[in-house]
Enzyme design. Structure first.
Site, short mmCIF file in Angstrom:
data_model
loop_
_atom_site.label_atom_id
_atom_site.label_comp_id
_atom_site.label_asym_id
_atom_site.label_seq_id
_atom_site.Cartn_x
_atom_site.Cartn_y
_atom_site.Cartn_z
N ARG A 16 -4.06 0.73 -6.53
CA ARG A 16 -4.80 -0.05 -5.86
C ARG A 16 -4.27 -0.01 -4.21
O ARG A 16 -4.75 -0.81 -3.32
CB ARG A 16 -4.63 -1.62 -6.28
N GLN A 83 9.06 8.25 -18.09
CA GLN A 83 7.71 7.88 -18.87
C GLN A 83 6.51 9.07 -18.49
O GLN A 83 6.07 9.09 -17.54
CB GLN A 83 7.35 6.48 -18.27
N GLY A 112 9.27 -2.54 -10.00
CA GLY A 112 9.54 -1.77 -8.82
C GLY A 112 8.77 -2.28 -7.57
O GLY A 112 9.12 -2.01 -6.62
N ARG A 344 16.24 4.29 29.97
CA ARG A 344 15.84 5.24 28.99
C ARG A 344 17.24 5.61 28.42
O ARG A 344 18.23 5.31 28.43
CB ARG A 344 15.28 6.39 29.84
N TYR A 377 15.17 5.37 41.12
CA TYR A 377 15.14 6.35 39.97
C TYR A 377 16.78 6.85 39.93
O TYR A 377 17.03 7.62 40.60
CB TYR A 377 14.21 7.70 40.02
N ASN A 397 16.70 14.91 40.21
CA ASN A 397 17.58 15.59 39.09
C ASN A 397 16.93 16.80 38.65
O ASN A 397 17.66 17.89 37.93
CB ASN A 397 17.90 14.88 38.02
N TYR A 398 15.67 17.22 38.95
CA TYR A 398 14.91 18.36 38.37
C TYR A 398 14.61 19.20 39.33
O TYR A 398 13.78 18.69 40.33
CB TYR A 398 13.84 17.44 37.57
N ALA A 434 20.39 5.26 55.73
CA ALA A 434 19.08 5.20 55.00
C ALA A 434 18.08 6.32 55.24
O ALA A 434 18.27 6.63 56.64
CB ALA A 434 18.61 3.93 55.53
C1 UD1 Z 1 2.30 -7.02 -14.00
C2 UD1 Z 1 2.21 -7.99 -15.28
C3 UD1 Z 1 1.86 -9.12 -14.99
C4 UD1 Z 1 2.30 -9.76 -13.81
C5 UD1 Z 1 2.45 -8.74 -12.53
C6 UD1 Z 1 3.66 -9.35 -11.70
C7 UD1 Z 1 2.12 -6.55 -17.08
C8 UD1 Z 1 1.10 -5.86 -18.29
N1 UD1 Z 1 1.50 -7.27 -16.39
O1 UD1 Z 1 1.19 -6.69 -13.61
O2 UD1 Z 1 1.79 -10.07 -15.96
O3 UD1 Z 1 1.87 -11.06 -13.46
O4 UD1 Z 1 3.12 -7.70 -12.68
O5 UD1 Z 1 3.40 -8.53 -10.48
O6 UD1 Z 1 3.30 -6.14 -17.30
N2 UD1 Z 1 4.72 0.77 -14.26
C9 UD1 Z 1 5.37 1.68 -14.98
N3 UD1 Z 1 4.45 2.28 -15.72
C10 UD1 Z 1 3.36 2.25 -16.26
C11 UD1 Z 1 2.81 1.00 -15.57
C12 UD1 Z 1 3.41 0.38 -14.51
O7 UD1 Z 1 6.31 2.23 -14.68
O8 UD1 Z 1 2.53 2.84 -17.08
C13 UD1 Z 1 5.49 0.11 -13.03
C14 UD1 Z 1 4.62 0.19 -11.90
O9 UD1 Z 1 5.10 1.49 -11.04
C15 UD1 Z 1 5.19 -1.20 -11.04
C16 UD1 Z 1 5.34 -2.20 -12.31
O10 UD1 Z 1 5.52 -1.46 -13.50
O11 UD1 Z 1 6.40 -0.91 -10.38
C17 UD1 Z 1 4.26 -3.12 -12.58
O12 UD1 Z 1 3.27 -2.44 -12.87
P1 UD1 Z 1 1.69 -2.73 -12.20
O13 UD1 Z 1 0.56 -2.01 -12.61
O14 UD1 Z 1 1.81 -3.45 -10.91
O15 UD1 Z 1 1.29 -4.29 -13.26
P2 UD1 Z 1 0.61 -5.46 -12.53
O16 UD1 Z 1 -0.90 -5.26 -12.73
O17 UD1 Z 1 1.06 -5.88 -11.16
MG MG Z 2 2.13 -5.10 -9.86
#
Ligand code: UD1
Ligand code: MG
Length: 471
Positions: A16, A83, A112, A344, A377, A397-398, A434
């Site tokens: 997104r 993963q 994250g 500067r 300057y 200077n230049y 001057a």
């Molecule tokens: C998730 C929650 C939702 C919550 C929201 C809050 C789930 C299913 N949903 O949705 O209930 O309201 O966060 O912010 O958990 N990620 C992975 N591996 C994956 C998918 C995601 O590591 O396969 C990590 C992403 O990098 C991200 C985090 O998990 O940092 C959340 O994933 P994202 O897809 O943003 O979940 P939301 O749709 O925000």
């Molecule tokens: Mg999210």
């Protein structure tokens, strides 16, 4: 006290955001999201932090380790889990299990992409988790704003029983105002089987971490929660607009901290501060000011307004008058700059120096009490203590190929509209008349003058006027 581990999910694609980069490496306030999350996680003093990586893992790992090199969190505590394909947040936690091997205690799970949760909130969650001897605890967000967060369902007796993702909600569930910000504390012995046995029977065909809530409820495990109404601190970053919201919240936090510490901010809406800027109490910052990079303002500094200050240090009681640009410079105590001055890179000003209107400096050292009040300057030069630079003085200077230095001693007086053709020096106490163009060194206490002698022709102007009238 129970042992603590933190799992941070950072394997997702960030579809997104409209970019192919992992979104956790995008920056808010000059810092990647993942570094914010890991800094907060580390403040909980966990035994280990497992970062789940996947999509462009090298970039995420590089970003994580650069934060460790900066000293934000210790490298030794970080472990990576892979993963291999992004099948959902539950699958991501499952991927973390091998790195949790041998760990018995509470696992805090953070996303994250939720970068600005306060450590106090996480601490309250963990405290509640322990106090209630819960198997699973979560933060519940109360908010009337429509968001895409998972909806929290409760059973008839009011206990949390399930989380439903927006895409799986019935029309009635969409209206639920208890939302899931995605912050959990889970008992390690429950977590492992719960995420290993998840199913993906939902709208997105993903393994949802949120489904472990329903499992806990069905097993009769105790589920605890804390409630927050602060949507800002749990803001997830899923779209570019979310990133801007997070930026704004962090800026507001920074301004409030400064105001609480005794800084007077005349118009916070037009103040832009980078996150590492330091402003001491007793400073006054006027409207339309940007302070960037590693700048610092000591006690009592006054900035009238309309200034851009980058990577500069400003000492006590200095005044920056209206409309100045200052970059990579040092400004001494009680020194006054502007209005309309341009400092500067490499400008170093001592105490009680004055750099006035329309003065530009570059690689210029002005010692204590030196003054350049108007239209000059000053490039590649050194000006000794208490020397006065008249209006319109220019250090040439230049030469078109190389840059050369000008050295002016102490208590010297450089008359207005003087050109100092570098390399050149003016000794202590010397005086330059001057309008001079100075190409040779001027010794200590001497007069340097290079001006065509003045001619006076009595009545000349009147006669000319008359002759013009006749013709
Ligand atoms: C998730 C929650 C939702 C919550 C929201 C809050 C789930 C299913 N949903 O949705 O209930 O309201 O966060 O912010 O958990 N990620 C992975 N591996 C994956 C998918 C995601 O590591 O396969 C990590 C992403 O990098 C991200 C985090 O998990 O940092 C959340 O994933 P994202 O897809 O943003 O979940 P939301 O749709 O925000
Ligand atoms: Mg999210």
């Amino acid at each position: 006290m129970d042992k603590l581990a933190v799992v941070v999910l950072a394997a997702g694609l960030g579809k997104r955001m409209g970019k192919d980069l992992p979104k956790v490496i995008l920056k808010t306030r000059e810092r990647p999201l993942i570094q914010h999350v890991l800094t907060t996680a580390n403040s909980l003093n966990p035994e280990r932090i497992v970062v789940v990586v996947g999509h462009k893992r090298e970039l995420v790992e590089e970003t994580v380790s650069s934060g460790a090199s900066e000293g934000l969190y210790p490298k030794e505590k970080i472990r990576y889990a892979l993963q291999s394909s992004q099948k959902g947040t539950g699958d991501a936690v499952k991927a973390a299990l091998p790195e949790l091997e041998g760990f018995v205690g509470t696992v805090v799970i953070l996303y994250g992409d939720v970068p600005i949760t306060r450590v106090e909130t996480l601490r309250s969650l963990i405290e509640r988790h322990h106090a209630d001897k819960a198997t699973l605890s979560l933060v519940v967000l109360h908010s009337d704003q429509f968001t895409a967060y998972g909806r929290i369902l409760r059973d008839d007796s009011g206990h949390v029983s399930r989380i439903v993702e927006l895409k799986d909600c019935s029309p009635l569930q969409v209206g639920i105002r208890e939302l899931n910000p995605g912050i959990y504390a889970v008992d390690s012995s429950f977590l492992a089987p719960a995420v290993s046995e998840l199913k993906n029977e939902n709208a997105q065909k993903e393994y949802y971490l949120t489904d472990i809530v329903q499992r806990a409820a069905e097993e009769g495990q105790s589920i605890s929660s804390i409630i927050t109404a602060d949507a800002g601190e749990v803001q997830g970053v899923n779209t570019p607009v979310d990133l801007e919201v997070v930026n704004r919240i962090l800026r507001e936090r920074q301004v409030l901290n400064l105001v609480n510490n005794g800084v007077i901010i005349e118009d916070s809406a037009s103040l832009y501060l980078d996150s590492e800027v330091k402003i001491a109490s007793g400073c006054v910052v006027g409207p339309q000011v940007q302070i960037r990079g590693k700048s610092s303002l000591k006690t009592g500094v006054k900035i009238e307004g309309c200034a851009l200050i980058i990577d500069s240090e400003i000492e006590e009681e200095a005044t920056i008058k209206f409309s100045c640009r200052i970059e990579s410079s040092k400004i001494g105590k009680e020194t006054q700059i502007g209005p309309f001055a341009h400092l500067r890179a490499g400008t170093i000003l001592g105490e009680d120096v004055k750099v006035g209107n329309f003065v530009e400096t570059k690689q210029a050292v002005l010692h204590n009490g030196a003054k350049a009040s108007h239209l000059s300057y000053l490039g590649d030069c050194e000006v000794g203590k208490e020397s006065n630079i008249g209006a319109g003085v220019i250090t040439c200077n230049y030469d078109g190929v190389n840059k050369h230095r000008t050295k002016i001693g102490e208590n010297a007086f450089i008359g207005s509209d003087t050109c100092l053709v570098a390399p050149v020096s003016v000794g202590d106490g010397a005086l330059i008349g001057a309008g001079s163009v100075i190409t040779k060194d001027v010794p200590k206490d001497a007069l340097g003058l290079s001006r065509a002698p003045q001619t006076i022709r009595e009545e000349w102007a009147a006669k000319r006027r008359e002759s013009l009238k006749k013709s």
